[in-house]
Design an enzyme around this catalytic site. Structure first.
Site, PDB file in Angstrom:
ATOM      1  N   HIS A 118       0.819  -1.212   0.000  1.00  0.00           N
ATOM      2  CA  HIS A 118       0.000   0.000   0.000  1.00  0.00           C
ATOM      3  C   HIS A 118       0.854   1.266   0.000  1.00  0.00           C
ATOM      4  CE1 HIS A 118       1.078   0.769   4.156  1.00  0.00           C
ATOM      5  NE2 HIS A 118       0.792  -0.489   4.440  1.00  0.00           N
ATOM      6  N   SER A 147       1.731   4.276  -5.041  1.00  0.00           N
ATOM      7  CA  SER A 147       2.296   5.499  -4.498  1.00  0.00           C
ATOM      8  C   SER A 147       3.618   5.198  -3.791  1.00  0.00           C
ATOM      9  CB  SER A 147       1.281   6.155  -3.554  1.00  0.00           C
ATOM     10  OG  SER A 147       1.666   7.462  -3.225  1.00  0.00           O
TER      11      SER A 147
END
Length: 315
Positions: A71, A139
């Site tokens: 993540h 990201s």
């Protein structure tokens, strides 16, 4: 056969829980648990020294390849649940809560530079006995995935970078806000979580009440650690070093970027492609910073097609 569109069932579950006078936290736990199980995932944890690491894994393991999902900043393992729903029937999925995030330990002094987080992730995967995998990251997790592929090429079958950090040749809206000391990625007061969702996501998914309120409470509680992690990434990031390292990647790399990304400008995708040998780039119209949440089915399809094409080349 897993249910592919469980949102009606979630609403029915929430209605039942409301009638049963459950607390907001109880409703949140039941709803998030239902979404995980509908994706074929269950929670698990592992202890590494003084760190407790939480993760999601297949309820039922199969004979397919392993996928490790990483993540982004301030996010957690559940960012991958809706995409994982498309994959757990053929792959063994591990979605990790990195240290400092989600339900994992959050020591302030651990070290959260990107290169340090690669080391943390390597320790986690070694403890889980995962030696070969497809890895995908979003990201910050995309930058970690790229560095991991460059550092441990023998472990990576394919790497997928969703709106990755690490290269900022083209500035985004976030840059100006951070300079003005108004970082929308770190909620600090009520209402900031909704602002974060509006900023990061162009295509916001259905999130039933009271989940947004509980998520905001968690985000506000993590303000201190989030500031530490963001500062570590910002202050230690030397883009020239990052470029040099990822140029060594030998594994197949797919870059998927939402064209409406306000966090990191999608035009940086061209820079990644120019550096990583034979990397492929796919731009998604109408999608923001988190494609696996905003367009989970398309994100999964792009990965499946990419992995299949390289599996055929390897035969």
């Amino acid at each position: 056969m897993l249910q592919k569109s469980p949102y009606t069932a979630v609403l029915l579950l929430l209605s039942f829980l409301l009638l049963s006078a459950c607390s907001r936290q109880d409703i949140y736990q039941k709803a998030i648990g239902f979404e995980r199980s509908s994706a074929g995932l269950e929670t698990a944890s592992i202890t590494l020294g003084e760190l407790d690491i939480a993760y999601l894994r297949n309820i039922e393991m199969n004979s397919g390849d392993t996928i490790v999902m990483v993540h982004g900043f301030g996010a957690n393992k559940d960012n991958w649940t809706r995409m994982a729903r498309e994959l757990t029937d053929k792959f063994n999925v591990y979605a990790i809560d990195l240290p400092g995030h989600g339900e994992s330990s959050k020591p302030l002094d651990l070290g959260y530079r990107l290169d340090q987080q690669v080391v943390h992730l390597a320790r986690i995967l070694q403890a889980l006995d995962i030696a070969e995998m497809h890895m995908m990251g979003n990201s910050m997790g995309g930058a970690i995935t790229a560095l991991y592929a460059a550092t441990y090429p023998e472990q990576i079958k394919t790497a997928v970078l969703f709106d990755p950090a690490g290269i900022l040749k083209y500035e985004s809206e976030l840059f100006g806000r951070v300079v003005a000391d108004d970082n929308p990625l770190i909620p600090s007061k009520p209402g900031d979580f909704e602002r974060l969702m509006d900023f990061a996501l162009e295509k916001k998914p259905f999130i039933p009440w009271p989940i947004p309120g509980v998520l905001e409470e968690k985000a506000l509680a993590n303000e201190t650690i989030n500031k530490v992690i963001f500062a570590a990434i910002r202050d230690a990031n030397v883009e020239s070093d990052f470029r040099t390292i990822i140029a060594r990647i030998e594994d197949p790399v797919l870059i998927v970027w939402g064209k409406e990304d306000r966090v990191i400008n999608y035009r940086n995708g061209d820079v990644f492609v120019s550096i990583i040998p034979d990397a492929q780039l796919k731009i998604l119209d109408g999608v923001g910073h988190v494609p696996m949440i905003e367009a989970p089915e398309e994100s999964a399809r792009l990965f499946l097609e990419f992995a299949k094409s390289h599996a055929l080349k390897a035969e």
